[in-house]
Design an enzyme around this catalytic site. Structure first.
Site, PDB file in Angstrom:
ATOM      1  CB  CYS A   1     -13.153  19.559  42.463  1.00 47.95           C
ATOM      2  SG  CYS A   1     -13.848  17.895  42.290  1.00 47.95           S
TER       3      CYS A   1
ATOM      4  CG  HIS B   1     -14.662  19.227  38.219  1.00 45.20           C
ATOM      5  ND1 HIS B   1     -13.528  19.056  38.984  1.00 45.20           N
ATOM      6  CD2 HIS B   1     -14.668  20.524  37.833  1.00 45.20           C
ATOM      7  CE1 HIS B   1     -12.866  20.215  39.044  1.00 45.20           C
ATOM      8  NE2 HIS B   1     -13.547  21.114  38.352  1.00 45.20           N
TER       9      HIS B   1
ATOM     10  CG  HIS C   1     -12.628  24.531  38.602  1.00 42.17           C
ATOM     11  ND1 HIS C   1     -12.317  23.459  37.811  1.00 42.17           N
ATOM     12  CD2 HIS C   1     -12.178  25.621  37.929  1.00 42.17           C
ATOM     13  CE1 HIS C   1     -11.714  23.881  36.705  1.00 42.17           C
ATOM     14  NE2 HIS C   1     -11.624  25.182  36.757  1.00 42.17           N
TER      15      HIS C   1
END
Length: 165
Positions: A71, A123, A135
């Site tokens: 990510c 994240h 993502h």
């Protein structure tokens, strides 16, 4: 950079859904909204670049599409390529660099952060409009689009940041 016609069309549809912000002074959950933030040229490039990476493989620590992306590597790569911004480090480090914005202020190209590993800002994804973000999740290992309002991400949403103004 070459984009497929379908990618450009999808991006246009996503931005069109963002084109009707609440009028200035409209109440939203009991608060007065500010004038909407404009979508910059860099933001458009960031979103287009993010969309071009859909289905790129995941790799922990990955920082380029050829080897795979995680990510934070995805965000770093996209912002470098599309906006000329050097963004490095973990999702938490990227969050510290960005300017905090409210969820109601999100515009395409902003960053959204989630607590997915029982720690804040573990994240990160790139908001593309219409309550969606791109993502690079480790689960099912491919860059993809998700709904912010999905049960999993709605429960884990942490904050939003912008790097573009």
């Amino acid at each position: 950079m070459r984009f497929s016609l379908s990618c450009v069309f999808l991006f246009s549809v996503l931005l069109a859904g963002c084109g009707s912000p609440l009028p200035r002074g409209t109440a939203e959950r009991g608060t007065i909204t500010q004038a909407p933030r404009a979508v910059s040229g860099h933001a458009t490039e960031v979103v287009m670049y993010a969309m071009s990476l859909i289905d790129t493989g995941y790799r922990f620590g990955g920082k380029n599409p050829e080897a795979g992306l995680d990510c934070s590597g995805m965000v770093s790569y996209i912002f470098d390529q599309a906006a000329g911004l050097k963004v490095q480090g973990s999702a938490a480090e990227i969050a510290r660099r960005g300017r905090p914005i409210g969820r109601h202020e999100l515009r395409p190209g902003d960053l959204v952060f989630f607590n997915t590993m029982n720690r804040p800002f573990s994240h990160v994804g790139i908001y593309i409009g219409n309550d969606r973000f791109v993502h690079a999740p480790s689960t099912n290992g491919r860059v993809r689009i998700e709904q912010m309002g999905s049960r999993y991400f709605a429960q884990r949403y942490e904050a939003a940041r912008t790097l573009l103004d």
